[in-house]
Scaffold this motif. Structure first.
Motif, PDB file in Angstrom:
ATOM      1  N   HIS B  20       5.061  -2.723  12.615  1.00 25.84           N
ATOM      2  CA  HIS B  20       4.013  -2.340  13.552  1.00 25.84           C
ATOM      3  C   HIS B  20       2.916  -1.583  12.778  1.00 25.84           C
ATOM      4  O   HIS B  20       3.216  -0.815  11.863  1.00 25.84           O
ATOM      5  CB  HIS B  20       4.631  -1.434  14.625  1.00 25.84           C
ATOM      6  CG  HIS B  20       3.687  -1.097  15.722  1.00 25.84           C
ATOM      7  ND1 HIS B  20       2.848  -0.006  15.665  1.00 25.84           N
ATOM      8  CD2 HIS B  20       3.439  -1.693  16.909  1.00 25.84           C
ATOM      9  CE1 HIS B  20       2.125   0.053  16.774  1.00 25.84           C
ATOM     10  NE2 HIS B  20       2.468  -0.957  17.552  1.00 25.84           N
ATOM     11  N   PRO B  21       1.644  -1.788  13.148  1.00 22.09           N
ATOM     12  CA  PRO B  21       0.551  -1.140  12.394  1.00 22.09           C
ATOM     13  C   PRO B  21       0.720   0.373  12.259  1.00 22.09           C
ATOM     14  O   PRO B  21       0.359   0.941  11.218  1.00 22.09           O
ATOM     15  CB  PRO B  21      -0.682  -1.478  13.237  1.00 22.09           C
ATOM     16  CG  PRO B  21      -0.338  -2.722  13.975  1.00 22.09           C
ATOM     17  CD  PRO B  21       1.142  -2.701  14.194  1.00 22.09           C
ATOM     18  N   ARG B  22       1.288   1.009  13.240  1.00 33.77           N
ATOM     19  CA  ARG B  22       1.462   2.462  13.138  1.00 33.77           C
ATOM     20  C   ARG B  22       2.414   2.843  12.009  1.00 33.77           C
ATOM     21  O   ARG B  22       2.352   3.964  11.482  1.00 33.77           O
ATOM     22  CB  ARG B  22       1.987   3.043  14.474  1.00 33.77           C
ATOM     23  CG  ARG B  22       0.968   3.022  15.609  1.00 33.77           C
ATOM     24  CD  ARG B  22       0.318   4.375  15.853  1.00 33.77           C
ATOM     25  NE  ARG B  22       1.233   5.368  16.370  1.00 33.77           N
ATOM     26  CZ  ARG B  22       1.528   5.547  17.675  1.00 33.77           C
ATOM     27  NH1 ARG B  22       0.962   4.779  18.587  1.00 33.77           N
ATOM     28  NH2 ARG B  22       2.362   6.482  18.042  1.00 33.77           N
ATOM     29  N   MET B  23       3.302   1.954  11.657  1.00 35.25           N
ATOM     30  CA  MET B  23       4.218   2.231  10.550  1.00 35.25           C
ATOM     31  C   MET B  23       3.452   2.215   9.217  1.00 35.25           C
ATOM     32  O   MET B  23       3.695   3.050   8.342  1.00 35.25           O
ATOM     33  CB  MET B  23       5.349   1.189  10.514  1.00 35.25           C
ATOM     34  CG  MET B  23       6.264   1.233  11.727  1.00 35.25           C
ATOM     35  SD  MET B  23       7.079   2.854  11.959  1.00 35.25           S
ATOM     36  CE  MET B  23       6.004   3.605  13.210  1.00 35.25           C
ATOM     37  N   LEU B  24       2.520   1.282   9.088  1.00 38.28           N
ATOM     38  CA  LEU B  24       1.705   1.255   7.872  1.00 38.28           C
ATOM     39  C   LEU B  24       0.820   2.494   7.786  1.00 38.28           C
ATOM     40  O   LEU B  24       0.635   3.067   6.706  1.00 38.28           O
ATOM     41  CB  LEU B  24       0.859  -0.018   7.820  1.00 38.28           C
ATOM     42  CG  LEU B  24       1.654  -1.275   7.455  1.00 38.28           C
ATOM     43  CD1 LEU B  24       0.781  -2.506   7.596  1.00 38.28           C
ATOM     44  CD2 LEU B  24       2.188  -1.176   6.020  1.00 38.28           C
ATOM     45  N   GLU B  25       0.311   2.899   8.925  1.00 35.45           N
ATOM     46  CA  GLU B  25      -0.472   4.147   8.939  1.00 35.45           C
ATOM     47  C   GLU B  25       0.380   5.325   8.494  1.00 35.45           C
ATOM     48  O   GLU B  25      -0.049   6.171   7.713  1.00 35.45           O
ATOM     49  CB  GLU B  25      -0.972   4.452  10.356  1.00 35.45           C
ATOM     50  CG  GLU B  25      -2.201   3.683  10.790  1.00 35.45           C
ATOM     51  CD  GLU B  25      -2.461   3.906  12.279  1.00 35.45           C
ATOM     52  OE1 GLU B  25      -2.208   5.040  12.776  1.00 35.45           O
ATOM     53  OE2 GLU B  25      -2.885   2.944  12.952  1.00 35.45           O
ATOM     54  N   ALA B  26       1.587   5.382   9.019  1.00 35.57           N
ATOM     55  CA  ALA B  26       2.470   6.510   8.679  1.00 35.57           C
ATOM     56  C   ALA B  26       2.756   6.534   7.183  1.00 35.57           C
ATOM     57  O   ALA B  26       2.724   7.590   6.542  1.00 35.57           O
ATOM     58  CB  ALA B  26       3.777   6.399   9.475  1.00 35.57           C
ATOM     59  N   VAL B  27       3.009   5.367   6.631  1.00 39.44           N
ATOM     60  CA  VAL B  27       3.292   5.287   5.197  1.00 39.44           C
ATOM     61  C   VAL B  27       2.065   5.707   4.397  1.00 39.44           C
ATOM     62  O   VAL B  27       2.155   6.429   3.410  1.00 39.44           O
ATOM     63  CB  VAL B  27       3.752   3.851   4.845  1.00 39.44           C
ATOM     64  CG1 VAL B  27       3.667   3.605   3.351  1.00 39.44           C
ATOM     65  CG2 VAL B  27       5.166   3.627   5.364  1.00 39.44           C
ATOM     66  N   THR B  28       0.928   5.255   4.824  1.00 39.75           N
ATOM     67  CA  THR B  28      -0.309   5.585   4.114  1.00 39.75           C
ATOM     68  C   THR B  28      -0.573   7.089   4.160  1.00 39.75           C
ATOM     69  O   THR B  28      -0.953   7.704   3.157  1.00 39.75           O
ATOM     70  CB  THR B  28      -1.482   4.803   4.731  1.00 39.75           C
ATOM     71  OG1 THR B  28      -1.181   3.407   4.680  1.00 39.75           O
ATOM     72  CG2 THR B  28      -2.775   5.080   3.962  1.00 39.75           C
ATOM     73  N   GLN B  29      -0.364   7.679   5.315  1.00 36.87           N
ATOM     74  CA  GLN B  29      -0.593   9.121   5.424  1.00 36.87           C
ATOM     75  C   GLN B  29       0.397   9.920   4.578  1.00 36.87           C
ATOM     76  O   GLN B  29       0.077  10.995   4.087  1.00 36.87           O
ATOM     77  CB  GLN B  29      -0.501   9.550   6.892  1.00 36.87           C
ATOM     78  CG  GLN B  29      -1.749   9.171   7.676  1.00 36.87           C
ATOM     79  CD  GLN B  29      -1.532   9.205   9.177  1.00 36.87           C
ATOM     80  OE1 GLN B  29      -0.498   9.628   9.661  1.00 36.87           O
ATOM     81  NE2 GLN B  29      -2.528   8.741   9.906  1.00 36.87           N
TER      82      GLN B  29
END
Lengths: 348, 348, 348, 348
Positions: B20-29
């Motif tokens: 899910h896109p929010r998972m990629l955001e979390a990893v990036t952050q």
């Protein structure tokens, strides 16, 4: 080792760094819809092709998640439960894997004391005994770390000599390459030269310490290729379903030699530390600085204050020896700031 | 099972979907400079807090990488090598983990035939024997999957009954929650109600199948908390150095109940398949559709043509039974397209 | 080691001797009709009582069949799979058990180089690290052989010192007493004094090498007594059904101190060898002769001719060192004949 | 099972009997001076020759100590850690070995429910799946007990059918022959006919239950012969130093067919029980009586009083089913006394 908390980039370990931006890009690009699980995806396939370009066509490729996991897959695929693995006492498989190799790969470890983390023919020979004797675990593997846990590096000729004696005895050579990139950058020769072409049978090629989010790969070469590694990987709990994200990172890392660039940078930062540190009175660099690690004896009283600001480990409490590890993201300014603070603490 | 290749989103498995896109955001952050390795980072700490909010303060949290790894950590921490684990014959630990529980957790598995993937008191009771008898492996764990491998779900009362009989015999309950979110979404009650509050001792809470890149977590509750799980996790090769990327994903997933929203959606898509499929002549839905899996018998001749366009597995060749699994990213259009094609293939 | 065949009584190993006649009597007397299997018989019960008389009431008794089996039961009952055992490099558990301790007891072995087969505080201390660190196997046992594989013997005070440091670290002491009787005969003190009273937690008391047909016993003392040893014994495949024949032999052996008489005799025969050998020019006894083993360097050219007539092993090919082991049935004439032949071969 | 103590010869188990006098003679004759340890002695060599006469020249012979030990050697030599063994749920390896096969041989057990302790093609076929799939333990062995734990016996043709399907799938057949002699006596054909000639690959031939003090032997036939069994035996802790005493017993047992005479006698005593018991009102013999075991349902209230005088186990508390096992030393008078007492207790 003692760990002290400090903020910012430090020298605690290359696994304390984050991921290189290209790794996040690779993961993001791989996040496109459905793909077959467990490695049967286009990213793993392309990364496998890249690895075969690098190491030769007779290479079997198994992506994995952790360094311990990769080592267990490598050893467990080539050993039976009565086999032993000769390695330096300081080897990660002996000292830092909580007996996972014994328990999960199902081997006996024969640790050998060394001066610099490297095995030599003279060190290995006394342990090449007991073949065919049911009372003895059977020598099966010579395991070396490249670079070693002391930041030292085997030349291709040194690897070749160990491989020759191993093969003469019907044994195989395992290379723990958690820091393979740093060794390759130091040696300045094609990676094949000191791995498959020097007689290495199975190589664990690490990505995590060199700028990946997470990712390792186990490479079996030539006659060491086998049909049991898939089961060993699954049993070692290392077979991720969405393995594409590991494959994609390796694809990105191997593209245009990014892996070597990152490692060369980390190595350069280690040399910068070593060169600066040995100019400071009372500081003594204790081991050859070849990869991305620097070991040094400091005046005992400066260690704790320095750790308050910069992450690093005390390696040997008794000796006052510390370990600094550089990363793909270490900056000259990080090094210089630590050296300046060390200079100040040492006084004069 | 046979796998057929098809392009696009399909129903092969929820682990074939991406993140899910929010998972990629979390990893990036989480990709911001250095952090202590092996889980001693702020992301893992915050995610642990969130999990304790969800499951109660008396919860020990161990992040892990794969579902098999999580199960091995759970079982290996609570069992000695002479202990046995009673589970359904269809349990993932019995059928899909290549004997990793036996080898790495070091247990004996006692598989029990069931009609729907669920244990009951009557099924368990005959195996509660041999306590204190050195000739018998000692019953130590009742292991249940929630949701089960058949997409069925235990009610809180059903879990409670199994936990009570386990505890009466000095045993513990393990819940394999690779699809815990789907069960929670189906039951519509707080997740505590059918886990820790129903007597579950150790829970493997899966993230990968519900939209993470990779990530599972093992939760020990109350008296089942123990001091050996860290070693078991390390030996199981599941202790990643850059564990912050798993912690960050759990943090993001638990934020505002994203985990439940994604699972509820997947469940709805499964119901949409089931409702449509059972209206097609010659198609019979064979099991209760409670989570995100649908099992159905199709006319044998339509299976292969349908698989040419849509990924899914044949579950039972002999019966002509197939399995469709929906994901967080399944769309109504995906479902309707497959149903339309199925309708066409069936003819009439 | 090389084995040469020779006829008659020799000095190859105490396990090449037969059984003392009283052992055959004991077995014959135990051969009377039916008895409960697996140790619940009168002979095992009486032998257990005798052992508790010798070692104290707080002793748990587990009869076993082989020395490796006894060691595995001892270590496997007290260790978890992430625990390590510190022992001399020359320990039987490290050198002569084909990794059975690693595989079956499920431990990691930490071998320590010694000069005489004995651990000391200074040798042990560097290995008492890593407690509570999930990356390291957890130090759990200090294992010593009494007498050692070099025929040397720990005093009660030496055992006490090792036990104290073990207990200070929450560890336990295992004594491999395959030749316990020889050590007891040498020390001339009650066996309790250098075992349970000196802090030993678990003792493998060997019978086979001291004149039994086959028989060992594992004794857990005080707080080391545990409820898991029965399962460990069964899993180690050491639980014989007709265990009464082992119990009966121990009963006979402990009756009137036969075990000490036999060992004292063997020890005396070893001293007779040593005293004679060191008078022969060119022969050098290399290790303290305390129990029933003699190590000596011989002129290389006489070894093979001597082995043609008398069984014994070459211990170290490179050094020309041989090992002579005496038994309960060695006779002065056997010793004198070998010495005479050696004298002749050496010439002069 | 409940055990009740009673004096004198009973029917608790054939392993509660003592040793046949010829076994004591054999042991006494072997007690003559020194001999090479670990099986390289004349007694083991002669017994091996006798076994090769019986089973054919292409037989590898490994003496062992316990039944569990023999099974572990057999399975562990032929399996890798991801291999599985299909066997009846009632098999000794599944029910009575405390998970030693899983732990020490390193296998997964796939238990199959049967009506009479015997596998059939129809029972085995559903489990012949998952070959080459890394998620599944690999089916490697079909294991059968001859005679079974229910006293039933496979014909040569039944063994042949199982061996054929095993070999078609690249698998092997293991026969647990703890009561092989009883099966041979029942079938009345040469033992080769239903073992090696019927396709059995590895046979555990038991001596203990048929009148030895202690002794088993593992026989690998034809292509199943291998070079790893010596290490597996050593690791299983089954390699006794004074193995000559086991070899001597086998030599004595095979001489003039003593093993078959003893087993035939035990079988006859079982038939005597069965014939007498089924004439008693309220008593029902529940299983075919082919070897030396009789299973029967008794009026519940007579079981305990009968056990006060005669040793035997209650097999199934719920059903009121008991098990009587006869031995080489059971006498008609023993049988008749028990039957008379049973008759009295049942009353009329």
């Amino acid at each position: 080792m003692n760990e002290k908390r400090a903020t910012g980039r430090g020298f605690g370990s290359d696994n304390q760094s984050g991921a290189h931006p290209r790794m996040l890009e690779a993961v993001t690009q791989a996040n496109s819809g459905h793909a077959a699980a467990y490695g049967a995806d286009p990213w793993c396939e392309r990364a496998s092709d890249s690895l075969r370009t690098l190491f030769g066509a007779h290479t079997d490729v198994y992506f994995a998640l952790t360094g311990t996991g990769a080592n267990v897959i490598a050893l467990g695929s080539l050993c039976r439960p009565w086999d032993s693995v000769i390695c330096p006492e300081t080897a990660h498989i002996n000292s830092d894997e909580c007996a996972a190799p014994e328990r999960v790969a199902g081997i006996k470890i024969v640790p050998v004391a060394t001066s610099d983390g490297k095995l030599t023919l003279d060190l290995v020979r006394p342990h090449l005994t007991g073949f065919g004797n049911e009372h003895h675990a059977q020598p099966r593997v010579i395991s070396i770390s490249q670079a070693t846990e002391y930041g030292t590096v085997y030349t291709a000729a040194e690897v070749r000599a160990l491989a020759d004696i191993a093969h003469e005895h019907g044994m195989v050579v395992h290379m723990d390459g958690a820091r393979l990139a740093n060794a390759a950058a130091f040696l300045g020769v094609p990676v094949r030269e000191f791995t498959v072409d020097a007689g290495v049978d199975v190589l664990c090629f690490g990505g995590t310490k060199n700028g990946m989010l997470m990712g390792e790969v186990v490479l079996f070469f030539g006659n060491a290729r086998n049909e049991v590694a898939p089961y060993m990987r699954k049993q070692a709990t290392q077979l991720a379903s969405k393995l594409r994200y590991v494959g994609a990172q390796f694809e990105g890392m191997l593209d245009h030699g990014l892996w070597l660039q990152l490692a060369a940078h980390a190595n350069a930062m280690a040399r910068r530390i070593a060169e600066g540190a040995q100019r400071i009175p009372g500081v003594r660099v204790t081991r050859a600085v070849q990869a991305n690690e620097v070991f040094a004896v400091l005046p005992r009283e400066v260690i704790a204050p320095l750790q308050d600001e910069f992450r690093f480990y005390t390696w040997d409490e008794a000796e006052g020896e510390v370990r600094w590890v550089t990363s793909w993201d270490s900056e000259p300014g990080d090094v210089d700031a630590m050296l300046a603070r060390l200079q100040t603490l040492v006084g004069v």
